[in-house]
Design a protein around this motif. Structure first.
Motif: not given
Lengths: 269, 269
Positions: A180-183, A226-229, A258-261
């Motif tokens: 996961n990448n957090k925005l 998003g910037d979530v836990w 929000v998105g999947v590669l």
């Protein structure tokens, strides 16, 4: 109509083992297309599960016997942010990283004893496509540290080679994979290549007398949030309840990524 | 009445992520009761997932702030059986183990820089309760190798201490945890303690001038199986189909394990 069991207790994003596994499978197709790593470098503890699953999807034909598929070797380093170690200590102001396990020079240069039978094993990192793996790119502090330190060590070992050995060495390339990448605003910096960079057109730095090391790094995140836990399954005391809450959140459409590669489908052109 | 989808294609034992997770949770209670490890040593690649999940259940109060729970550190070594590396090579007769990543002396002795803030991190292995973790105890070859080599290295590092340091060092103890133990003839040998051994009555060897190292090792398997092929979830190309087949086998009562480790319930006395 929702019953009382159809609620979630917080705004965490809960992900199941099966979802992580499928995301890694999809991302692996793209990583194989773009990079096809020779070696995985997992950052413990978070990178351990992703690295192990990723290896399943990155097998490659053996050089000794091309009818057989071989595993890509996994090396592991353990890193800890100081803030995780002693949050109550006045001296621990959060942005320092501690190596609790690292690779020695032998692991980076490779072990020569054992001969050709050691295909893919003990071969070191020099001249390889190295994929650094972690679970989450949050503040980016740990990833920046891992990439920079590894780059430094690789350069040092390349420098210790003879000019002939150095000339014979293929380029050393770096990639990073996270589940996961957090925005969010990042504290760490990574020299991520722009879209469209491939190992064909990657800029190489040979300032140090023919060391041919990638000037930056490739980067893949299986999923963007998003910037979530994020609640990962391997952290859960009660995995059954975790899966139930993940299913409820999905059904309600709340706390979702929000998105999947996805790998470029062959029909997409 | 069974439909055609209610069959399994082979005699493999298929286990799901959730089942492994729950088994590790149960085994962890017993491991904590009996041993309470200070450090985990995972054998890659198989031990990576079990080690990460086990850590979730082995947290312990921080010495710096007992209101907080701290993770047990994970160190990783990579081992490969020669038979896995080059099955076609005449020289590879199957019983040798190759270290592809190992711990250096610094990792075994511990890093002193950084001071007290490094609780549980970079503390090394000497004087610790060390838990070796792998996915399966099959031929026992890899586990024998890992235990023996680690024991040798620990003894060597203890020997390098001053007599004062050595005298101040608590005993160094070894345990082994695997997700599955296969009931079969073992090629490797482990000096497993008899039932009833605890860290209170464990026999210590101090032949080497007060080195105080456990004479044998503790051993736990979360689940015991016959001599069957085990399909772990992290090896699967298609995790959804894997889970479906695991459910079918369970429903049919075929290809099932023979025993599961449980912690002694407090009401069982």
């Amino acid at each position: 109509m929702t019953s009382s069991s159809d609620t979630v207790p917080d705004d965490h994003y809960r992900i199941t083992y099966e979802e992580v596994h499928v995301h890694i499978c999809n991302a692996a197709r793209k990583i194989k297309q773009d990079f096809d790593p020779d070696v995985i470098l997992a950052i413990a503890g978070g990178g351990l599960f992703p690295a192990r699953v990723l290896r399943t999807f990155l097998k490659r034909p053996s050089r000794l016997d091309p009818t057989k598929l071989r595993n890509v070797p996994i090396n592991v380093v353990s890193l800890a942010l100081y803030e995780e170690i002693a949050n109550s200590s006045a001296g621990a102001l959060g942005r320092e990283v501690l190596r609790t396990q690292w690779l020695d020079a032998k692991a980076i240069r490779g072990q020569k004893e054992g001969g050709a039978a050691e295909e893919g094993k003990g071969e070191g990192l020099l001249g390889k496509r190295i994929l650094i793996v972690d679970e989450v790119d949050d503040s980016r502090t740990t990833l920046q540290y891992a990439y920079n330190e590894l780059l430094k060590d690789v350069r040092k070992e390349i420098k210790s080679l003879s000019p002939q050995e150095r000339a014979a060495l293929p380029p050393t390339r770096f990639g990073i994979f996270v589940v996961n990448n957090k925005l969010r605003q990042k504290r760490g910096v990574l020299p991520i290549y722009p879209e469209g960079t491939s190992t064909e057109n990657e800029p190489l730095d040979d300032a140090q007398d023919g060391d041919k090391v990638g000037k930056g790094c490739f980067y893949w995140a299986a999923e963007t949030t998003g910037d979530v836990w994020i609640d990962y399954p391997w952290e859960q005391d009660d995995i059954i309840e975790h899966n139930r809450l993940a299913a409820v959140a999905k059904k309600l459409g709340v706390n979702q990524p929000v998105g999947v590669l996805q790998a470029a489908a062959s029909a997409s052109a």
